[in-house]
Design an enzyme around this catalytic site. Structure first.
Site, short mmCIF file in Angstrom:
data_model
loop_
_atom_site.label_atom_id
_atom_site.label_comp_id
_atom_site.label_asym_id
_atom_site.label_seq_id
_atom_site.Cartn_x
_atom_site.Cartn_y
_atom_site.Cartn_z
N HIS A 1 -3.83 -9.51 2.51
CA HIS A 1 -5.16 -9.66 2.73
C HIS A 1 -5.46 -10.98 3.69
CE1 HIS A 1 -6.44 -7.66 -1.38
NE2 HIS A 1 -6.04 -6.80 -0.55
N ARG B 1 0.73 -1.28 0.01
CA ARG B 1 0.01 -0.13 -0.10
C ARG B 1 0.87 1.26 -0.26
NH1 ARG B 1 -2.20 -3.72 3.32
NH2 ARG B 1 -4.49 -4.43 2.89
N LYS C 1 -2.60 -2.35 7.46
CA LYS C 1 -3.82 -1.79 7.44
C LYS C 1 -4.60 -2.74 8.39
CE LYS C 1 -8.02 -1.30 4.57
NZ LYS C 1 -8.53 -1.51 3.22
N TYR D 1 -0.38 -19.44 10.07
CA TYR D 1 0.08 -20.67 9.40
C TYR D 1 0.06 -20.68 7.97
CZ TYR D 1 0.07 -25.52 7.84
OH TYR D 1 0.46 -26.86 7.34
N HIS E 1 -2.91 2.42 -5.59
CA HIS E 1 -3.76 1.18 -5.33
C HIS E 1 -3.83 0.59 -6.43
CE1 HIS E 1 -6.42 -1.92 -3.75
NE2 HIS E 1 -6.39 -1.51 -2.60
N ARG F 1 -1.48 -2.41 -6.96
CA ARG F 1 -1.90 -3.78 -6.26
C ARG F 1 -2.94 -4.68 -7.31
NH1 ARG F 1 -0.95 -4.09 -0.96
NH2 ARG F 1 -2.95 -4.81 -0.39
#
Length: 419
Positions: A372, A248, A275, A382, A345, A348
């Site tokens: 995310h 970001r 974020k 994990y 953005h 991304r």
């Protein structure tokens, strides 16, 4: 001795005060206690299960009528037939009522807040209590949580929404739901009113950030290479890094050199800067591995030779103690002719679509690189650990792909062609 006849309404109404208190019996232990002050009080004398005599007070006449007193006597008898001491039942009822009145929404919210604070950052904790004190407590804070109605909560949230703070209203709705859930778990409430409120706030149509597609990448790279926007070298490197690592914008420009290990070639962003780490509720405490390609690492070394003496990778020219503005890259994109077509953005979005469609990587791998969070929070750490090696390979493949597109842009003169 014959039992006294039940009282009549006229006897009760005409009972006058005397110098000494006296009793008018109705039967079954119920009597009207007439005091020298003129007060007339209904009382019930009964024996507890251990044989001891006890007394219940029902209240004053005429507020409690003769018929009311008899109904209360009947209720006491029914309790005793169930093995319940009516005096204890009365005391328990008073205690529960007092607890109910004490357990206001604000009191329970502050208990919930105190339990959650150890898991939050200082910033999250401060923002949370400020929002509750400003937007929630003034409206419903003093109300017992068990007496709150849907309408009260909806009106409180819509008041926030009406001033244009739609995102805050949405977040506080989720917070209120967590507070109700906490109250239920503590035995202080039986129903989560907010859980039913799915459509009470206005829905916003999802907006997509402007982004070029893979076919436009060669032209964009050619413009970047020619430096048509007349960028300073650190800004040019920032644009290249946005392409290569697609973090970001704020995560890039606010990066301090302390996060970069030039010896190991590692860049790890602490969760507090991410974020999801800044979420008011349940922040994600997983540090983010940027996974540097050879090209990205080379750019960082070049940048270090320029700004390595500053705190930030991209120090503000006016105040080196601060990073550059968020608008810096937007201004560059505008100068390049990409206003409304590309945003910070957008890098991304470009990476997500191109890496999946052109390089064939799985959505889950790209998604983790974008930081995310998976829906299953327990599996979050994990999954990220499992994908780390694959992400490193992916980021190198992505950097090589960009280099290939850049060479293609030189051959075609920067014109966009179909892939």
């Amino acid at each position: 001795m014959a039992a006294s006849a039940p009282l009549t309404e006229m006897q009760v109404r005409n009972a006058k005060r005397k110098d000494k208190a006296y009793k008018l019996y109705d039967g079954g232990g119920l009597y009207l206690h007439v005091l020298p002050t003129g007060s007339r009080i209904w009382r019930l004398k009964f024996r507890q299960f251990d044989g001891k005599e006890n007394l219940l007070t029902f209240g004053p006449y005429p507020e409690i009528t003769l018929q009311d007193a008899r109904e209360k006597r009947l209720e006491a008898r029914r309790l005793m037939l169930q093995g319940i001491d009516p005096a204890k039942y009365r005391d328990d009822a008073k205690r529960l009522t007092a607890e109910r009145l004490r357990n206001t929404f604000e009191k329970i919210a502050r208990e919930w807040y105190a339990n959650k604070v150890p898991t939050w950052s200082d910033r999250t904790a401060k923002n949370m209590i400020v929002r509750l004190e400003a937007d929630i407590f003034p409206s419903i804070g003093s109300r017992p949580i068990t007496e709150l109605k849907h309408r009260e909560i909806i009106d409180t949230l819509r008041k926030i929404e009406e001033r244009g703070a739609t995102e805050i209203a949405k977040r506080l709705k989720a917070v209120c739901s967590q507070i109700f859930s906490y109250a239920i778990q503590c035995g202080l409430a039986e129903r989560n009113l907010v859980a039913d409120m799915r459509d009470v706030l206005k829905s916003r149509r999802a907006s997509h950030f402007a982004a070029i597609d893979a076919d436009e990448l060669p032209t964009f790279l050619a413009s970047l290479e020619r430096n048509e926007a007349r960028m300073f070298e650190p800004t040019r490197i920032a644009m290249r890094l946005m392409l290569l690592v697609f973090v970001r914008t704020s995560e890039l420009i606010e990066t301090p050199w302390s996060e970069i290990d030039l010896d190991k070639g590692e860049w790890i962003i602490p969760w507090q800067r991410m974020k999801r780490g800044k979420l008011t509720v349940n922040p994600d405490t997983t540090n983010h591995h940027v996974c540097l390609s050879r090209q990205a690492f080379t750019l960082l070394r070049e940048l270090h030779a320029i700004t390595g003496g500053s705190k930030y990778l991209f120090p503000n020219q006016r105040d080196p103690k601060k990073p550059i503005s968020n608008n810096t890259l937007l201004v560059v994109l505008e100068r390049m002719g990409y206003k409304g077509r590309m945003t910070g953005h957008g890098f991304r979005a470009l990476a997500m679509s191109t890496i999946k469609e052109r390089l064939g990587y799985r959505h889950e791998v790209v998604d983790r690189q974008l930081a995310h969070a998976p829906r299953d929070k327990v599996a979050s750490a994990y999954d990220r650990a499992q994908f780390l090696a694959e992400r490193r390979k992916m980021m190198q493949d992505w950097a090589d792909y960009i280099d290939a597109q850049s060479r293609h842009a030189v051959v075609t003169g920067g014109r966009s062609t179909s892939a």
